[in-house]
Design a protein around this motif. Structure first.
Motif, mmCIF file in Angstrom:
data_model
loop_
_atom_site.group_PDB
_atom_site.id
_atom_site.type_symbol
_atom_site.label_atom_id
_atom_site.label_comp_id
_atom_site.label_asym_id
_atom_site.label_seq_id
_atom_site.Cartn_x
_atom_site.Cartn_y
_atom_site.Cartn_z
ATOM 1 N N GLY A 1 0.835 -1.207 0.000
ATOM 2 C CA GLY A 1 0.000 0.000 0.000
ATOM 3 C C GLY A 1 0.860 1.244 0.000
ATOM 4 O O GLY A 1 2.088 1.173 0.047
ATOM 5 N N ILE A 2 0.186 2.403 -0.058
ATOM 6 C CA ILE A 2 0.909 3.667 -0.071
ATOM 7 C C ILE A 2 1.617 3.858 1.284
ATOM 8 O O ILE A 2 2.744 4.311 1.352
ATOM 9 N N THR A 3 0.944 3.469 2.364
ATOM 10 C CA THR A 3 1.535 3.718 3.682
ATOM 11 C C THR A 3 2.036 2.453 4.374
ATOM 12 O O THR A 3 2.866 2.518 5.268
ATOM 13 N N ARG A 4 1.492 1.271 4.018
ATOM 14 C CA ARG A 4 1.962 0.048 4.697
ATOM 15 C C ARG A 4 1.739 -1.191 3.840
ATOM 16 O O ARG A 4 1.033 -1.132 2.834
ATOM 17 N N ALA B 1 -6.113 -9.936 10.831
ATOM 18 C CA ALA B 1 -6.683 -8.920 11.724
ATOM 19 C C ALA B 1 -8.090 -8.505 11.304
ATOM 20 O O ALA B 1 -8.745 -7.745 12.008
ATOM 21 N N GLY B 2 -8.570 -8.975 10.161
ATOM 22 C CA GLY B 2 -9.901 -8.571 9.685
ATOM 23 C C GLY B 2 -9.859 -8.134 8.237
ATOM 24 O O GLY B 2 -8.888 -8.410 7.532
ATOM 25 N N LEU B 3 -10.918 -7.418 7.812
ATOM 26 C CA LEU B 3 -10.988 -6.999 6.416
ATOM 27 C C LEU B 3 -10.238 -5.687 6.201
ATOM 28 O O LEU B 3 -10.328 -4.772 7.005
ATOM 29 N N GLU B 4 -9.484 -5.619 5.116
ATOM 30 C CA GLU B 4 -8.772 -4.382 4.749
ATOM 31 C C GLU B 4 -9.245 -3.954 3.372
ATOM 32 O O GLU B 4 -9.477 -4.796 2.505
ATOM 33 N N LYS B 5 -9.349 -2.623 3.180
ATOM 34 C CA LYS B 5 -9.758 -2.099 1.887
ATOM 35 C C LYS B 5 -8.545 -1.424 1.243
ATOM 36 O O LYS B 5 -7.926 -0.562 1.854
ATOM 37 N N VAL B 6 -8.210 -1.824 0.012
ATOM 38 C CA VAL B 6 -7.054 -1.240 -0.674
ATOM 39 C C VAL B 6 -7.562 -0.344 -1.790
ATOM 40 O O VAL B 6 -8.195 -0.817 -2.741
ATOM 41 N N ILE B 7 -7.280 0.967 -1.665
ATOM 42 C CA ILE B 7 -7.779 1.915 -2.673
ATOM 43 C C ILE B 7 -6.706 2.152 -3.728
ATOM 44 O O ILE B 7 -6.985 2.223 -4.914
#
Ligand code: BTN
Length: 253
Positions: free
Chosen positions: A214-217, A238-244
């Motif tokens: 990702g942009i930050t991690r 850890a759960g659901l992540e959204k990648v934009i």
């Protein structure tokens, strides 16, 4: 011999032998007020640009180096969906040549994990309205495997390498512009849902274990779906992540 019978895409064509980047030219023309559907084509790009500030290898007369100017009426936050739309149009046109390609989120067209096509979308919006969207598309059509620079040999391929024959760039371009116009008109009339549904079917990413840069991690997980805005939904421990935005690599199983 196929002909261009679109209503507006490709009616104004700016053709260059050599250009820095067709996207740069298209943005300049769009700022000067060129009509929607204007396209910029070049035999060669000196400074072809990719996503995430990368370059794009654009050798003379070997590929389609193309940018299309659109002026959609929908709000700026929906512009990323134009990229998914372009990927679906591209997958349809590439599949019609006989290459069974898939889409890697958000918009790479791959064959056997190697990149055939890259798409770079750039937008200009003022207040709450889109001024223009430039969709830049690079298709490796007749590039020989040995012509790719060393660092691209394991990650890039071309239609001619896959098919074992040269492919007409003109026929492919015409097919692509038709598919683009069809889908763009459909999106304007019915919204993006059918296009997102087709994207899911063509996806080479969904259901796969992925590493997300990702942009930050960075993190890992399983790519589950795309949401209605085209963001990638990833199931992590850890759960659901959204990648934009960012890059995703499908992990070898
Ligand atoms: C990517 O995969 O990173 C996107 C590559 C996009 C390349 C195309 S080639 C035509 C247009 N002009 C550019 O400078 N880039 C896009």
């Amino acid at each position: 011999c196929p002909r261009l019978t679109t209503d507006f895409i490709g009616h104004s064509i700016h053709y260059y032998t050599t250009v820095s980047s067709t996207n740069n030219e298209a943005k300049r023309l769009a700022n000067e007020g060129c009509p929607e559907g204007t396209i910029v084509l070049a035999e060669e790009q000196k400074v072809g640009r990719g996503r995430l500030a990368r370059g794009w290898f654009s050798p003379f007369a070997k590929g389609i180096w193309l940018s299309v100017v659109l002026r959609p009426k929908f709000p700026p936050q929906e512009a990323p969906k134009c990229t998914l739309l372009a990927a679906v149009a591209m997958a349809r046109a590439v599949r019609a040549t006989g290459v069974n390609c898939g889409i890697k989120w958000p918009n790479d067209i791959l064959y056997n994990g190697k990149k055939l096509v890259g798409i770079l979308t750039e937008m200009n919006a003022e207040m709450d309205a889109i001024n223009y969207v430039v969709i830049g598309m690079g298709i490796n059509v007749n590039t020989d495997a040995s012509e790719f620079p060393e660092e691209l040999r394991d990650i890039a391929t071309s239609l001619s390498s896959v098919l074992g024959r040269t492919v007409s760039r003109t026929d492919l371009l015409i097919a692509l512009l038709h598919e683009l116009e069809l889908l763009y008109t459909q999106a304007g009339e019915e919204g993006f849902s059918p296009i997102l549904a087709e994207w899911r079917k063509l996806s080479a990413t969904l259901g796969q274990p992925v590493d997300v840069f990702g942009i930050t991690r960075c993190f890992s997980g399983i790519a589950l779906d795309i949401d209605e805005d085209g963001a990638l939904i990833v199931q992590t421990e850890a759960g659901l992540e959204k990648v934009i935005a960012g890059d995703v690599s499908v992990r070898a199983k």
